[in-house]
Design a protein around this motif. Structure first.
Motif, PDB file in Angstrom:
ATOM      1  N   GLY A 266      36.994  76.548  82.463  1.00 10.87           N
ATOM      2  CA  GLY A 266      38.236  77.096  83.000  1.00 10.87           C
ATOM      3  C   GLY A 266      39.422  76.471  82.291  1.00 10.87           C
ATOM      4  O   GLY A 266      39.482  75.254  82.113  1.00 10.87           O
ATOM      5  N   TRP A 267      40.359  77.302  81.866  1.00 15.20           N
ATOM      6  CA  TRP A 267      41.454  76.838  81.020  1.00 15.20           C
ATOM      7  C   TRP A 267      42.212  75.667  81.628  1.00 15.20           C
ATOM      8  O   TRP A 267      42.397  74.641  80.967  1.00 15.20           O
ATOM      9  N   ASP A 268      42.653  75.774  82.857  1.00 11.68           N
ATOM     10  CA  ASP A 268      43.425  74.696  83.480  1.00 11.68           C
ATOM     11  C   ASP A 268      42.587  73.432  83.649  1.00 11.68           C
ATOM     12  O   ASP A 268      43.079  72.314  83.453  1.00 11.68           O
ATOM     13  N   ASN A 269      41.309  73.602  84.017  1.00 11.12           N
ATOM     14  CA  ASN A 269      40.416  72.447  84.160  1.00 11.12           C
ATOM     15  C   ASN A 269      40.199  71.734  82.830  1.00 11.12           C
ATOM     16  O   ASN A 269      40.175  70.505  82.771  1.00 11.12           O
ATOM     17  N   VAL A 270      40.025  72.507  81.768  1.00  8.82           N
ATOM     18  CA  VAL A 270      39.780  71.942  80.446  1.00  8.82           C
ATOM     19  C   VAL A 270      40.988  71.120  79.991  1.00  8.82           C
ATOM     20  O   VAL A 270      40.845  70.016  79.466  1.00  8.82           O
TER      21      VAL A 270
ATOM     22  N   ILE B 228      41.048  62.265  80.038  1.00  8.01           N
ATOM     23  CA  ILE B 228      40.270  61.500  79.055  1.00  8.01           C
ATOM     24  C   ILE B 228      41.212  60.755  78.116  1.00  8.01           C
ATOM     25  O   ILE B 228      41.002  59.580  77.797  1.00  8.01           O
ATOM     26  N   GLU B 229      42.267  61.423  77.687  1.00  6.80           N
ATOM     27  CA  GLU B 229      43.267  60.808  76.806  1.00  6.80           C
ATOM     28  C   GLU B 229      43.911  59.603  77.491  1.00  6.80           C
ATOM     29  O   GLU B 229      44.144  58.566  76.868  1.00  6.80           O
ATOM     30  N   GLU B 230      44.182  59.721  78.777  1.00  8.29           N
ATOM     31  CA  GLU B 230      44.760  58.623  79.550  1.00  8.29           C
ATOM     32  C   GLU B 230      43.817  57.412  79.581  1.00  8.29           C
ATOM     33  O   GLU B 230      44.246  56.277  79.385  1.00  8.29           O
ATOM     34  N   PHE B 231      42.534  57.650  79.814  1.00  9.78           N
ATOM     35  CA  PHE B 231      41.542  56.566  79.814  1.00  9.78           C
ATOM     36  C   PHE B 231      41.489  55.885  78.446  1.00  9.78           C
ATOM     37  O   PHE B 231      41.473  54.655  78.359  1.00  9.78           O
TER      38      PHE B 231
ATOM     39  N   LEU C 129      33.986  57.177  76.604  1.00 13.33           N
ATOM     40  CA  LEU C 129      34.464  56.481  77.796  1.00 13.33           C
ATOM     41  C   LEU C 129      33.403  55.537  78.358  1.00 13.33           C
ATOM     42  O   LEU C 129      32.209  55.709  78.117  1.00 13.33           O
ATOM     43  N   HIS C 130      33.879  54.546  79.128  1.00  6.65           N
ATOM     44  CA  HIS C 130      32.962  53.664  79.843  1.00  6.65           C
ATOM     45  C   HIS C 130      32.204  54.499  80.878  1.00  6.65           C
ATOM     46  O   HIS C 130      32.708  55.483  81.394  1.00  6.65           O
ATOM     47  N   LYS C 131      31.000  54.059  81.190  1.00  3.81           N
ATOM     48  CA  LYS C 131      30.145  54.799  82.119  1.00  3.81           C
ATOM     49  C   LYS C 131      30.825  54.983  83.484  1.00  3.81           C
ATOM     50  O   LYS C 131      30.772  56.060  84.070  1.00  3.81           O
ATOM     51  N   LYS C 132      31.493  53.932  83.960  1.00  9.36           N
ATOM     52  CA  LYS C 132      32.144  54.038  85.280  1.00  9.36           C
ATOM     53  C   LYS C 132      33.249  55.100  85.272  1.00  9.36           C
ATOM     54  O   LYS C 132      33.448  55.795  86.261  1.00  9.36           O
ATOM     55  N   ASP C 133      33.938  55.243  84.145  1.00 11.43           N
ATOM     56  CA  ASP C 133      34.987  56.262  84.052  1.00 11.43           C
ATOM     57  C   ASP C 133      34.394  57.667  83.955  1.00 11.43           C
ATOM     58  O   ASP C 133      34.958  58.622  84.497  1.00 11.43           O
ATOM     59  N   GLN C 134      33.267  57.794  83.285  1.00  9.48           N
ATOM     60  CA  GLN C 134      32.580  59.087  83.233  1.00  9.48           C
ATOM     61  C   GLN C 134      32.157  59.511  84.635  1.00  9.48           C
ATOM     62  O   GLN C 134      32.315  60.676  85.024  1.00  9.48           O
TER      63      GLN C 134
ATOM     64  N   TRP D 130      33.568  58.517  87.431  1.00 10.06           N
ATOM     65  CA  TRP D 130      34.793  58.799  88.182  1.00 10.06           C
ATOM     66  C   TRP D 130      35.261  60.235  87.912  1.00 10.06           C
ATOM     67  O   TRP D 130      35.662  60.944  88.839  1.00 10.06           O
ATOM     68  N   LEU D 131      35.216  60.638  86.651  1.00  8.67           N
ATOM     69  CA  LEU D 131      35.631  62.008  86.307  1.00  8.67           C
ATOM     70  C   LEU D 131      34.768  63.036  87.027  1.00  8.67           C
ATOM     71  O   LEU D 131      35.273  64.024  87.550  1.00  8.67           O
ATOM     72  N   LYS D 132      33.479  62.784  87.067  1.00 12.08           N
ATOM     73  CA  LYS D 132      32.570  63.716  87.722  1.00 12.08           C
ATOM     74  C   LYS D 132      32.811  63.750  89.225  1.00 12.08           C
ATOM     75  O   LYS D 132      32.849  64.828  89.837  1.00 12.08           O
ATOM     76  N   GLU D 133      32.997  62.575  89.831  1.00 17.61           N
ATOM     77  CA  GLU D 133      33.228  62.497  91.276  1.00 17.61           C
ATOM     78  C   GLU D 133      34.542  63.154  91.679  1.00 17.61           C
ATOM     79  O   GLU D 133      34.690  63.621  92.805  1.00 17.61           O
ATOM     80  N   ASN D 134      35.522  63.161  90.767  1.00 22.63           N
ATOM     81  CA  ASN D 134      36.825  63.748  91.058  1.00 22.63           C
ATOM     82  C   ASN D 134      36.960  65.166  90.510  1.00 22.63           C
ATOM     83  O   ASN D 134      38.073  65.665  90.341  1.00 22.63           O
TER      84      ASN D 134
END
Length: 146
Positions: A47-51, A58-61, A30-35, A37-41
């Motif tokens: 955890g199963w649901d989180n994974v 990630i697939e959407e990005f 992924l692009h750095k900005k998207d990485q 964003w994932l961390k900030e959100n």
């Protein structure tokens, strides 16, 4: 004491650990900005649901990246393909026939508005000397006149 064997959960045929590994590999694509964003959100790989939600995001990005790389023509073709999913074969056939009719009418109107009445002449009578060299070991030149 008998132990009860738990049914192992899986997501798209992958175990918990396999999804985690896939997330780690795909996240690095992924692009750095998207990485960031994932961390900030709070998308986490624990955890199963989180994974699973992390995998889907990630697939959407990655799918969006593929759309960004398409040309305008490819985007129109993709939109047409998606739109055709909701039409019957008869509706597609009727649409193509009406489109063809419209295109022909437009072409006829253009021919009426902009008739090609002028003829184009190309003058080849100019005398030009073009020299061609034969093979590299030969020192002769040929002169060609038109």
């Amino acid at each position: 004491m008998a132990y009860k064997k738990c049914k192992q959960r899986n997501f798209r045929g992958m175990s918990y650990r396999a999804v985690q590994v896939a997330n780690s590999k795909n996240r690095s694509k992924l692009h750095k900005k998207d990485q960031i964003w994932l961390k900030e959100n709070f998308y986490m790989n624990i955890g199963w649901d989180n994974v699973v939600s992390f995998y889907q995001k990630i697939e959407e990005f990655i799918n969006n990246y593929q759309l960004e790389e398409l040309t305008l023509e490819e985007l129109f073709i993709e939109a047409d393909r998606i739109g055709n999913r909701y039409l019957t074969n008869q509706e597609i056939k009727d649409y193509n026939q009406s489109l063809s009719k419209e295109v022909n009418e437009v072409a006829e109107e253009i021919d009426k508005q902009f008739p090609e009445t002028e003829m184009e002449f190309i003058d080849f009578s100019k005398n030009t000397n073009i020299k061609y060299k034969n093979k590299p070991n030969q020192k002769t030149y040929r002169t060609v006149n038109f």
